[in-house]
Design an enzyme around this catalytic site. Structure first.
Site, mmCIF file in Angstrom:
data_model
loop_
_atom_site.group_PDB
_atom_site.id
_atom_site.type_symbol
_atom_site.label_atom_id
_atom_site.label_comp_id
_atom_site.label_asym_id
_atom_site.label_seq_id
_atom_site.Cartn_x
_atom_site.Cartn_y
_atom_site.Cartn_z
ATOM 1 N N HIS A 101 0.843 -1.204 0.000
ATOM 2 C CA HIS A 101 0.000 0.000 0.000
ATOM 3 C C HIS A 101 0.883 1.260 0.000
ATOM 4 C CE1 HIS A 101 -3.696 2.315 1.073
ATOM 5 N NE2 HIS A 101 -2.802 3.122 1.623
ATOM 6 N N GLU A 102 1.803 1.310 0.948
ATOM 7 C CA GLU A 102 2.650 2.507 1.048
ATOM 8 C C GLU A 102 3.585 2.611 -0.151
ATOM 9 O OE1 GLU A 102 1.575 4.543 3.097
ATOM 10 O OE2 GLU A 102 0.420 3.187 4.378
ATOM 11 N N HIS A 110 1.808 4.518 -2.804
ATOM 12 C CA HIS A 110 1.950 5.965 -2.589
ATOM 13 C C HIS A 110 3.336 6.432 -3.031
ATOM 14 C CE1 HIS A 110 -1.789 6.756 -0.472
ATOM 15 N NE2 HIS A 110 -1.554 5.841 0.446
ATOM 16 N N GLU A 140 -4.656 7.672 -2.999
ATOM 17 C CA GLU A 140 -5.184 6.366 -2.574
ATOM 18 C C GLU A 140 -5.447 5.460 -3.773
ATOM 19 O OE1 GLU A 140 -5.805 4.737 0.488
ATOM 20 O OE2 GLU A 140 -4.452 6.329 1.096
HETATM 21 ZN ZN ZN Z 1 -2.995 5.205 1.866
#
Ligand code: ZN
Length: 510
Positions: free
Chosen positions: A264-265, A268, A303
């Protein structure tokens, strides 16, 4: 010197200040001993004041006047014109917010957050309610200062997601619920426990870290310009595209926590590392309202990338077909009796649950929608703070069919409201919806993308995302990015189709 060069230098100084603030925040959340908290607070407050004064100064107005005259008539879509236009827009907005209001919020937020964390620990909503009332009042004052046409929520969500408002979100949510609620019902009716519980076993943390980092690099994370640390609440943070850091947290049994936290990170981080070098230290990598140096254009756009890499790639069958054997090299005993299919099903179990951050792909957006609907009701005055736990529990029952046994596992679970972060929740759901629109367009525009993903080759996808999204920094808002790269504004069809196809297959629904 040209007026534009003068403008760039002025914004570059602001960017340097904001980057220094961010480094202090990263340090506080990953390395700093507890004793450093008080003086770190002083350092952050001083630097924030200096950065704020730099931006709202009369000098900024003079510089903007000069550069606007110089670039008049240039292409309105060029980075130069966008940079000046956005700086002017945010300068006018920030100047409208009274300095005392910002100061009151800055002073109250840490106290309120502390009271909230105690209230959560002790299941004591009543002790937090007076602080929530004050934070809500400050948010209303901020909305009035910024100004809005329809709903006070519009002024607050603008900070995080400039291309939506309360009215457009209500339509989006109704469209989503119409697809999600029936799908969830069908899944729950067909749910049965998996034959083996892979997460009852132990996975040593050093190996979890090594595997996670390997995957992060495989999807494109550049460790020459990045690093991975541990944090109780994982996050990504960037200090220009040349230094983009991520964090995750580990659980000895539940391997998906660290792996998907890392993915997830990393999503980003890929966004931030992919911003064009010419935008470094510019207005188009600066969030003027939130006072962050950030390349992504909005919370939702950001996101969309973390969720695309975490869920659509990381939780896909293709992903585990390719990477299962490698994972088993790290954990030969733990996964001796497992196979790619079991792993795929073990990371995609759908269950209506109480806690947002633990929710699966199908139920996650229901957690978000109920929060946003509650925020709107609080802001318009149709819901009072003292009635919040009851309203929360009613919506949990309506959407998810579960009722929290106490407020700690209900209305008190998230930190956001205690710090006054009203308007930030929609970004999560908008990100989910956008991620499917982007992926659908990439499949249409990149020949052989299916095959490359099936082989675990991610460069073709990453290249498309860089060209269409990442490189532009904040030059275009989320909706402009969608229209430019997918020829369509925000809409739920591809996302609902993705969930329907994936979970119909997983649960054998017809
Ligand atoms: Zn996030």
């Amino acid at each position: 010197m040209t007026a534009y060069a003068d403008f760039q230098n002025h914004i570059a100084e602001l960017s340097d200040l904001l980057n220094a603030i961010s480094i202090l925040k990263w340090d506080a959340r990953t390395q700093m001993p507890p004793g450093g908290a008080a003086t770190r607070g002083n350092q952050l407050a001083t630097l924030s004041r200096v950065a704020q004064a730099h931006f709202i100064s009369d000098k900024t107005a003079r510089i903007l006047d000069a550069v606007e005259a110089e670039i008049a008539g240039e292409d309105p879509d060029s980075y130069r014109v966008r940079a000046v236009k956005q700086t002017r827009q945010y300068y006018d907005i920030v100047r409208r917010i009274p300095v005392e209001l910002t100061a009151r919020k800055a002073t109250l937020a840490p106290v309120s957050e502390h009271v909230w964390s105690e209230a959560k620990k002790n299941n004591d909503f009543a002790s937090f309610a007076p602080y929530l009332r004050q934070m809500l009042e400050l948010a209303k004052q901020q909305a009035d200062a910024v100004g809005y046409e329809g709903h006070p929520f519009d002024a607050l969500v603008f900070e995080f997601e400039p291309s939506v408002n309360a009215a457009s979100l209500k339509v989006l949510f109704e469209d989503l619920k119409a697809g999600l609620l029936p799908l969830l019902k069908r899944i729950v009716a067909h749910d049965k426990p998996l034959e083996k519980d892979l997460w009852a076993r132990e996975y040593p943390l050093d190996k979890q870290k090594a595997f996670g980092l390997e995957i992060a690099q495989k999807i494109g994370y550049d460790l020459e310009r990045g690093r991975l640390d541990i944090a109780p609440h994982p996050f990504e943070i960037s200090f220009t595209r040349n230094d983009v850091r991520i964090t995750t947290r580990y659980n000895l049994n539940y391997l998906p926590m660290a792996l998907y936290g890392t993915m997830h990170e990393t999503g980003h981080a890929l966004y931030e590392q992919g911003v064009s070098a010419e935008l470094t230290r510019s207005a188009l990598t600066t969030d003027f309202l939130g006072q962050y140096p950030v390349g992504g254009t909005s919370y939702g756009a950001h996101e969309s990338q973390s969720r695309l890499w975490e869920n659509q790639i990381g939780r896909s069958r293709d992903f585990w077909n390719v990477h299962f054997d490698r994972l088993r090299e790290f954990f030969p005993e733990q996964l001796a009796d497992a196979d790619p299919d079991l792993l795929y099903r073990s990371v995609n179990r759908v269950r209506p649950s109480l806690i947002r951050v633990e929710a699966d792909e199908v139920t996650y957006n229901l957690h978000i929608m109920l929060r946003v609907e509650i925020e709107m009701a609080l802001l318009e005055g149709s819901l009072q703070v003292e009635d919040l736990p009851e309203a929360w529990n009613a919506k949990m029952q309506e959407y998810l069919g579960v009722t929290p046994p106490n407020d700690s596992k209900g209305v008190l679970q998230d930190v956001h409201w205690s710090g006054g972060g009203f308007g930030s929740f929609p970004g999560y759901t908008i990100g989910n919806v956008m991620s499917s629109q982007f992926l659908e367009a990439a499949h249409q525009q990149v020949a052989g993308l299916d095959d490359s993903l099936r082989r675990g080759e991610y460069a073709p996808l990453l290249t498309w995302l860089q060209q269409n999204i990442y490189q532009h920094g904040r030059a275009y808002d989320a909706n402009e990015l969608l229209v430019r790269s997918t020829s369509s504004p925000l809409h739920v069809k591809p996302y609902l189709a993705y969930l329907e196809a994936k979970f119909t297959g997983l649960y054998g629904l017809s």
